[in-house]
Design a protein around this motif. Structure first.
Motif, short mmCIF file in Angstrom:
data_model
loop_
_atom_site.label_atom_id
_atom_site.label_comp_id
_atom_site.label_asym_id
_atom_site.label_seq_id
_atom_site.Cartn_x
_atom_site.Cartn_y
_atom_site.Cartn_z
N ARG A 4 1.21 -1.72 -0.24
CA ARG A 4 0.27 0.05 0.43
C ARG A 4 0.83 1.36 0.09
NH1 ARG A 4 -4.58 -0.92 4.14
NH2 ARG A 4 -5.78 -2.54 2.90
N HIS A 5 0.38 2.42 -0.59
CA HIS A 5 0.85 3.20 -0.33
C HIS A 5 1.96 3.90 -1.54
CE1 HIS A 5 -2.35 4.40 2.35
NE2 HIS A 5 -1.97 3.63 3.07
N THR A 6 2.27 2.99 -2.07
CA THR A 6 3.39 3.06 -2.83
C THR A 6 3.05 3.48 -4.75
OG1 THR A 6 3.32 0.62 -3.62
CG2 THR A 6 4.83 0.62 -1.31
N ASP A 7 4.26 3.88 -4.58
CA ASP A 7 4.10 5.04 -5.87
C ASP A 7 3.76 3.61 -7.14
OD1 ASP A 7 5.30 7.30 -5.76
OD2 ASP A 7 7.51 6.02 -6.10
N ASP A 8 3.48 2.62 -7.54
CA ASP A 8 2.95 2.38 -8.56
C ASP A 8 1.90 1.08 -7.78
OD1 ASP A 8 3.54 -0.28 -6.33
OD2 ASP A 8 4.02 -1.69 -7.68
N ASP A 9 0.90 2.27 -7.09
CA ASP A 9 -0.48 1.84 -6.90
C ASP A 9 -1.36 2.34 -7.96
OD1 ASP A 9 0.43 0.72 -4.53
OD2 ASP A 9 -0.59 2.43 -3.17
N VAL A 10 -2.62 1.59 -7.89
CA VAL A 10 -3.15 2.09 -8.96
C VAL A 10 -4.49 3.00 -8.24
CG1 VAL A 10 -5.49 1.37 -11.25
CG2 VAL A 10 -3.07 0.59 -10.65
N GLU A 11 -4.66 3.94 -9.07
CA GLU A 11 -5.95 4.60 -8.11
C GLU A 11 -7.00 4.56 -9.38
OE1 GLU A 11 -7.88 9.75 -8.18
OE2 GLU A 11 -5.79 9.22 -8.28
N LEU A 12 -8.60 3.97 -8.45
CA LEU A 12 -9.69 3.62 -9.15
C LEU A 12 -10.97 5.30 -9.50
CD1 LEU A 12 -9.82 0.48 -7.51
CD2 LEU A 12 -8.88 0.68 -9.62
N GLY A 13 -11.13 5.84 -7.96
CA GLY A 13 -11.95 6.30 -8.09
C GLY A 13 -12.86 6.70 -6.91
N PRO A 14 -13.62 7.28 -7.27
CA PRO A 14 -14.52 7.85 -5.88
C PRO A 14 -15.02 6.60 -5.70
CG PRO A 14 -14.32 9.52 -7.58
CD PRO A 14 -13.97 8.16 -8.51
N VAL A 15 -15.78 6.38 -3.80
CA VAL A 15 -15.95 4.97 -3.67
C VAL A 15 -16.76 5.79 -2.89
CG1 VAL A 15 -15.69 2.83 -2.16
CG2 VAL A 15 -14.14 3.44 -3.26
N ASP A 16 -18.41 4.93 -2.81
CA ASP A 16 -19.23 5.17 -2.02
C ASP A 16 -19.45 5.22 -0.25
OD1 ASP A 16 -21.17 6.12 -4.08
OD2 ASP A 16 -22.03 4.32 -4.99
N VAL A 17 -19.51 6.32 0.28
CA VAL A 17 -18.92 5.72 1.67
C VAL A 17 -19.65 6.50 2.72
CG1 VAL A 17 -16.48 6.08 0.83
CG2 VAL A 17 -17.64 7.91 1.60
N THR A 18 -19.69 6.06 3.52
CA THR A 18 -20.69 6.84 5.14
C THR A 18 -19.35 7.76 6.01
OG1 THR A 18 -22.25 4.95 5.19
CG2 THR A 18 -22.13 6.40 6.81
N TRP A 19 -19.99 8.72 5.89
CA TRP A 19 -19.11 9.98 6.78
C TRP A 19 -18.77 10.45 7.95
CZ3 TRP A 19 -15.11 11.18 3.84
CH2 TRP A 19 -15.14 11.34 2.72
N SER A 20 -18.02 10.30 8.73
CA SER A 20 -18.29 10.49 9.93
C SER A 20 -17.21 11.56 10.54
CB SER A 20 -18.86 8.77 11.31
OG SER A 20 -17.59 8.35 10.88
N LYS A 58 -19.14 1.17 1.66
CA LYS A 58 -20.46 1.40 2.39
C LYS A 58 -20.56 -0.89 1.32
CE LYS A 58 -23.02 5.55 1.26
NZ LYS A 58 -24.12 6.19 0.45
N THR A 59 -20.00 -0.37 0.58
CA THR A 59 -20.16 -2.35 -0.24
C THR A 59 -18.40 -3.11 0.31
OG1 THR A 59 -19.26 -1.35 -2.21
CG2 THR A 59 -21.33 -1.68 -1.53
N GLU A 60 -17.20 -2.02 0.13
CA GLU A 60 -15.93 -2.91 -0.01
C GLU A 60 -15.35 -3.18 1.37
OE1 GLU A 60 -14.66 -3.27 -2.99
OE2 GLU A 60 -16.63 -2.38 -3.94
N LYS A 61 -15.13 -4.53 1.33
CA LYS A 61 -14.17 -4.77 2.78
C LYS A 61 -12.69 -5.48 2.12
CE LYS A 61 -19.06 -6.56 3.88
NZ LYS A 61 -19.34 -5.01 4.25
N ASP A 62 -12.54 -5.24 3.44
CA ASP A 62 -11.07 -6.22 3.55
C ASP A 62 -10.78 -7.26 3.71
OD1 ASP A 62 -11.33 -6.45 6.26
OD2 ASP A 62 -10.67 -5.03 7.54
N THR A 63 -9.20 -7.81 4.08
CA THR A 63 -9.40 -9.61 3.81
C THR A 63 -10.50 -10.02 4.74
OG1 THR A 63 -7.46 -9.15 4.32
CG2 THR A 63 -7.73 -9.29 2.37
N ASP A 64 -10.59 -9.12 5.91
CA ASP A 64 -11.35 -9.67 7.19
C ASP A 64 -12.82 -9.90 7.19
OD1 ASP A 64 -8.47 -10.54 8.49
OD2 ASP A 64 -7.97 -8.31 8.80
N GLY A 65 -13.10 -8.95 6.26
CA GLY A 65 -13.65 -9.02 5.76
C GLY A 65 -14.72 -7.39 6.44
#
Length: 566
Positions: A458-474, A518-525
């Motif tokens: 993560r957070h290295t120069d070869d990462d691919v920016e995909l675009g805006p993600v639907d999220v819940t803000w707090s 809202k929908t995207e999850k990490d490797t732990d679900g």
């Protein structure tokens, strides 16, 4: 001193240095103007002759001309429209120059065109003109120490000068502001911002003379996401590049429409400066497209397109990135309503927004690239096409162009198999409570999805920016328990707009602004989470007897602290 001149630019004053308010200072400075111009060092560089009769008539008594038509100082300087406006206002205050608004507009138009910057030169200082937060990294400390304490460095680089004129500028500052001239700073500026450049020579040779009038298509975006699209009609309004505008914009989110009208001036055939307001009466939300706005746009060399920023707010922190292109009779694709499609997904509905879509549309008219198949056309009209698409499980991932017939939008869509993390942008920011004289300062956030690159880190120069993600803000205040209310600080809207509390608590807060997917999850679900650091502060503070007020990206010395009224 009385002057009929009030405001040059179509959007009002662009600012004047505060020290000029003192009458004694004005008298001293006025005397210094005469002295420095009388002993300016001889020029070794070829000047740019002045040919405008009004400019020579109004300014020629102080800026004398030689036998080649060169005027003292003026022929060895080039600048942006904003810089010429500030210079003209300074002459009104210091030298008693008397101008009507139309005369001032004409002079600035002439100087911006014939003694201006080429578009390639202006791009380096547009962040200041468009009121964007940006910190240049290529400026030596000697220059920052000499100039950056009082100026945004873009203010300095808005000028191009001969070596002798840079030296004269530093001598004038040494007298007026008691600063020591820096030979290193002069050498750097003379090299980085010289009077004569290949860009300026090429621009003078190719400079177009086409009217901005006509029918234009418009998209307005916030942090990369198209929020509005529509059209604008531009009509010429008299000499010196003046024009009027009428625009109708439609929300991508809910289809609501908003009308705008405005006026502006095109300087040097490419620098659009204007103002506009919405047709909806009443109080608008801070991020509403109906707010009164300043407009700064840059036209392409062939004048077939333009882009820039419309902005408003106490600190000009709110607004839209705007792109325009001349309308044609061909179908034109302007945007889509969703930036991401996941591999293996079926029956995805996607809206294509544009102009002159034909009455009959087939699947073959649309192209989303390899692995994305148009299943059917759900509906269509002249302004939009709704399609249903399937994405193959092995579709190539990454940013891609989409096309409707011959109209292509590069990088408009990202196909992805996973989102490894989300990043909130800006990752650090400042917002401000209001006070009796200054309104609140807001902050807009966006959550951007990223996929790890080939190194799988993560957070290295070869990462691919995909675009805006639907999220819940707090949000969460530092050092507070989980259940602490954040009402005294402010709130974040469903669209990522932070609004400070209406009542200032007269203190500062450090805050995490948190975006949960809202929908995207990490490797732990668990839902992916990103956060940004936000400082919510007061509009002004006092330090060592001086009062400091917030500008867009810095604190500005506002003079001696005012006594507190009992």
């Amino acid at each position: 001193m009385t002057s009929k001149f009030r405001s040059i630019s179509p959007y009002g004053s662009v600012g004047l240095f505060a020290l000029l308010a003192f009458l004694l200072f004005l008298n001293l400075a006025s005397a210094q103007v005469s002295r420095t111009e009388g002993r300016i060092q001889p020029e070794s560089e070829e000047g740019v002759p002045v040919t405008d009769p009004l400019l020579k008539a109004k300014c020629g008594s102080c800026h004398t001309s030689d036998d080649r038509g060169n005027m003292l100082r003026l022929s060895w300087e080039r600048a942006t429209p904003e810089a010429w406006e500030r210079a003209l206002k300074r002459m009104i205050l210091l030298a008693g120059l008397d101008l009507t608004p139309s005369e001032a507009t004409h002079i600035i138009q002439y100087l911006s065109t014939n003694h201006g910057l080429a578009p390639e030169e202006a791009v380096g200082v547009m962040y200041e003109i468009e009121r964007r937060i940006y910190e240049p990294t290529n400026i030596p400390n000697t220059v920052m120490n000499a100039c950056g304490r009082c100026h945004n460095i873009a203010r300095v680089l808005s000028w191009r000068r001969s070596v002798a004129d840079w030296e004269e500028l530093f001598r004038g500052h040494a007298f007026l502001y008691n600063v020591r001239p820096s030979e290193e700073a002069i050498a750097f500026l003379a090299k980085m911002a010289p009077l004569h450049t290949t860009e300026w020579a090429a621009w003078k040779a190719r400079r177009p003379d086409r009217s901005v009038a006509g029918h234009w298509l418009v998209t307005a975006s916030v942090l990369g996401r198209v929020r509005y699209f529509g059209e604008m009609q531009i009509e010429s309004n008299g000499p010196d590049g003046a024009f009027n505008t009428r625009a109708t914009l439609q929300s991508v989110a809910d289809g609501a429409t908003a009308g705008r009208s405005g006026r502006g001036i095109m300087y040097g055939s490419y620098a659009w400066r204007g103002s506009s307001k919405g047709s909806n009466a009443g109080d608008s939300a801070p991020n509403d497209i109906s707010n009164d706005a300043r407009e700064v746009m840059t036209s392409a060399p062939d004048e077939s397109s333009a882009e820039g920023r419309w902005f408003w707010g106490q600190y000009q922190e709110l607004g839209f990135d705007v792109k325009m292109q001349r309308a044609s009779s061909d179908a034109t694709l302007l945007g889509i309503d969703r930036p991401l499609l996941k591999t293996g997904s079926q029956s995805n509905r996607i809206r294509l927004l544009g102009d002159h879509f034909p009455p009959q549309v087939s699947q073959s008219d649309l192209n989303f690239g390899s692995g994305v198949v148009v299943r059917r056309i759900v509906s269509n009209n002249a302004k939009e096409v709704i399609a249903e698409v399937d994405v193959a499980i092995d579709a190539p991932v990454g940013k891609r162009e989409i096309a409707f017939r011959r109209s292509v939008m590069p990088g408009a869509l990202a196909v992805y198999d996973r989102i490894d993390y989300i990043k909130v942008t800006p990752d650090s920011a400042v917002a401000t409570f209001g006070d009796q004289t200054r309104s609140r300062g807001y902050q807009q956030f966006e959550a951007i999805g990223y996929q790890n690159g080939p190194d799988r880190k993560r957070h290295t120069d070869d990462d691919v920016e995909l675009g805006p993600v639907d999220v819940t803000w707090s949000m969460k205040v530092f050092y507070e328990s989980e259940d602490t209310r954040t009402d005294p600080v402010g709130s974040v809207s469903p669209t990522g707009l932070f609004t400070p509390a209406a009542d200032s608590p007269n203190t500062n807060f450090d805050v995490w602004v948190i975006a949960q997917a809202k929908t995207e999850k990490d490797t732990d679900g668990k839902p992916l989470v990103g956060k940004a650091y936000l400082v919510v502060t007061v509009a002004a503070y006092t330090f060592n007897g001086r009062r400091y007020v917030r500008d867009l990206d810095r604190w500005v010395d506002d003079g001696p602290a005012r006594p507190v009224r009992q």
